[in-house]
Design a protein around this motif. Structure first.
Motif, PDB file in Angstrom:
ATOM      1  N   UNK A  87       0.816  -1.228   0.000  1.00 27.48           N
ATOM      2  CA  UNK A  87       0.000   0.000   0.000  1.00 27.48           C
ATOM      3  C   UNK A  87       0.848   1.275   0.000  1.00 27.48           C
ATOM      4  N   UNK A  88       2.006   1.236   0.631  1.00 26.05           N
ATOM      5  CA  UNK A  88       2.857   2.432   0.672  1.00 26.05           C
ATOM      6  C   UNK A  88       3.517   2.737  -0.669  1.00 26.05           C
ATOM      7  N   UNK A  89       3.375   1.850  -1.662  1.00 24.89           N
ATOM      8  CA  UNK A  89       3.860   2.141  -3.014  1.00 24.89           C
ATOM      9  C   UNK A  89       2.872   3.021  -3.776  1.00 24.89           C
ATOM     10  N   UNK A  90       1.697   3.244  -3.214  1.00 29.15           N
ATOM     11  CA  UNK A  90       0.683   4.068  -3.875  1.00 29.15           C
ATOM     12  C   UNK A  90       1.221   5.464  -4.116  1.00 29.15           C
ATOM     13  N   UNK A  91       1.172   5.894  -5.373  1.00 30.93           N
ATOM     14  CA  UNK A  91       1.725   7.193  -5.758  1.00 30.93           C
ATOM     15  C   UNK A  91       1.475   7.397  -7.247  1.00 30.93           C
ATOM     16  N   UNK A  92       1.751   8.611  -7.695  1.00 25.48           N
ATOM     17  CA  UNK A  92       1.853   8.871  -9.131  1.00 25.48           C
ATOM     18  C   UNK A  92       3.301   8.611  -9.525  1.00 25.48           C
ATOM     19  N   UNK A  93       3.497   7.801 -10.539  1.00 24.68           N
ATOM     20  CA  UNK A  93       4.836   7.446 -11.005  1.00 24.68           C
ATOM     21  C   UNK A  93       5.144   8.222 -12.279  1.00 24.68           C
ATOM     22  N   UNK A  94       6.306   8.865 -12.269  1.00 24.81           N
ATOM     23  CA  UNK A  94       6.735   9.709 -13.378  1.00 24.81           C
ATOM     24  C   UNK A  94       7.989   9.128 -14.027  1.00 24.81           C
ATOM     25  N   UNK A  95       7.992   9.161 -15.339  1.00 17.99           N
ATOM     26  CA  UNK A  95       9.173   8.784 -16.114  1.00 17.99           C
ATOM     27  C   UNK A  95      10.035  10.033 -16.307  1.00 17.99           C
ATOM     28  N   UNK A  96      11.334   9.831 -16.323  1.00 18.57           N
ATOM     29  CA  UNK A  96      12.285  10.925 -16.456  1.00 18.57           C
ATOM     30  C   UNK A  96      13.419  10.460 -17.351  1.00 18.57           C
ATOM     31  N   UNK A  97      13.900  11.338 -18.231  1.00 19.14           N
ATOM     32  CA  UNK A  97      14.980  10.931 -19.130  1.00 19.14           C
ATOM     33  C   UNK A  97      15.852  12.117 -19.503  1.00 19.14           C
ATOM     34  N   UNK A  98      17.135  11.838 -19.641  1.00 25.85           N
ATOM     35  CA  UNK A  98      18.128  12.822 -20.098  1.00 25.85           C
ATOM     36  C   UNK A  98      18.283  12.622 -21.601  1.00 25.85           C
ATOM     37  N   UNK A  99      17.674  13.527 -22.371  1.00 25.56           N
ATOM     38  CA  UNK A  99      17.567  13.350 -23.822  1.00 25.56           C
ATOM     39  C   UNK A  99      18.337  14.427 -24.567  1.00 25.56           C
ATOM     40  N   UNK A 100      19.162  13.986 -25.493  1.00 23.65           N
ATOM     41  CA  UNK A 100      19.848  14.919 -26.386  1.00 23.65           C
ATOM     42  C   UNK A 100      19.051  15.017 -27.678  1.00 23.65           C
ATOM     43  N   UNK A 101      18.736  16.237 -28.067  1.00 24.84           N
ATOM     44  CA  UNK A 101      18.016  16.448 -29.328  1.00 24.84           C
ATOM     45  C   UNK A 101      18.989  16.713 -30.476  1.00 24.84           C
ATOM     46  N   UNK A 102      20.218  17.087 -30.156  1.00 29.35           N
ATOM     47  CA  UNK A 102      21.320  17.148 -31.107  1.00 29.35           C
ATOM     48  C   UNK A 102      22.522  16.522 -30.399  1.00 29.35           C
ATOM     49  N   UNK A 103      23.663  16.506 -31.053  1.00 27.53           N
ATOM     50  CA  UNK A 103      24.847  15.902 -30.435  1.00 27.53           C
ATOM     51  C   UNK A 103      25.378  16.727 -29.272  1.00 27.53           C
ATOM     52  N   UNK A 104      24.903  17.974 -29.146  1.00 28.79           N
ATOM     53  CA  UNK A 104      25.473  18.845 -28.116  1.00 28.79           C
ATOM     54  C   UNK A 104      24.440  19.551 -27.258  1.00 28.79           C
ATOM     55  N   UNK A 105      23.162  19.311 -27.473  1.00 26.12           N
ATOM     56  CA  UNK A 105      22.159  19.994 -26.658  1.00 26.12           C
ATOM     57  C   UNK A 105      21.018  19.051 -26.291  1.00 26.12           C
ATOM     58  N   UNK A 106      20.472  19.299 -25.141  1.00 26.17           N
ATOM     59  CA  UNK A 106      19.353  18.480 -24.672  1.00 26.17           C
ATOM     60  C   UNK A 106      18.973  18.888 -23.278  1.00 26.17           C
ATOM     61  N   UNK A 107      18.266  18.006 -22.602  1.00 28.54           N
ATOM     62  CA  UNK A 107      17.846  18.308 -21.248  1.00 28.54           C
ATOM     63  C   UNK A 107      17.076  17.157 -20.648  1.00 28.54           C
ATOM     64  N   UNK A 108      16.602  17.390 -19.437  1.00 27.57           N
ATOM     65  CA  UNK A 108      15.809  16.390 -18.722  1.00 27.57           C
ATOM     66  C   UNK A 108      14.336  16.614 -19.052  1.00 27.57           C
TER      67      UNK A 108
END
Length: 120
Positions: A87-108
């Protein structure tokens, strides 16, 4: 534009299992670390598990031995297999990723969240 879309949440009884998925789409050059976080009502968002491109993982102490994070780099998708849910696992779960949109720029980037509810 990059999107993370989660799926797989729901209502489950204590001791049950769920498998969350999160697919990244859009203009993606590469994806570094991916992970899952959760936020219960009235609490701060906290780390559940992360995985690097090479497959190295880390877990919150509370989920070690019960949850398994994995990824399919070809599909830009990360998974969270959740077993022996409490029951204590109850929560909203969010995915997160460190993504590069070019070879030198991106973000979380964050997904919109998926609700996991574990009944006792």
């Amino acid at each position: 534009q990059v999107q993370l879309v989660e799926s797989g949440g729901g209502l489950v009884q204590a001791g049950g299992s769920l498998r969350l998925s999160c697919a990244a789409s859009g203009s993606i050059f590469s994806i570094k670390e991916m992970g899952w976080y959760c936020q219960a009502p009235g609490k701060q968002r906290e780390l559940v598990a992360t995985i690097t491109t090479g497959g190295s993982t880390q877990y919150a102490d509370s989920v070690k031995g019960r949850f398994t994070i994995s990824r399919d780099n070809a599909k830009n998708t990360v998974y969270l297999q959740m077993n022996s849910l409490k029951p204590e696992d109850t929560a909203v779960y969010y995915c997160n990723a460190d993504i590069f949109v070019t070879s030198y720029s991106g973000g979380w980037y964050w997904g919109q969240g998926t609700q996991v509810t574990v009944s006792s």
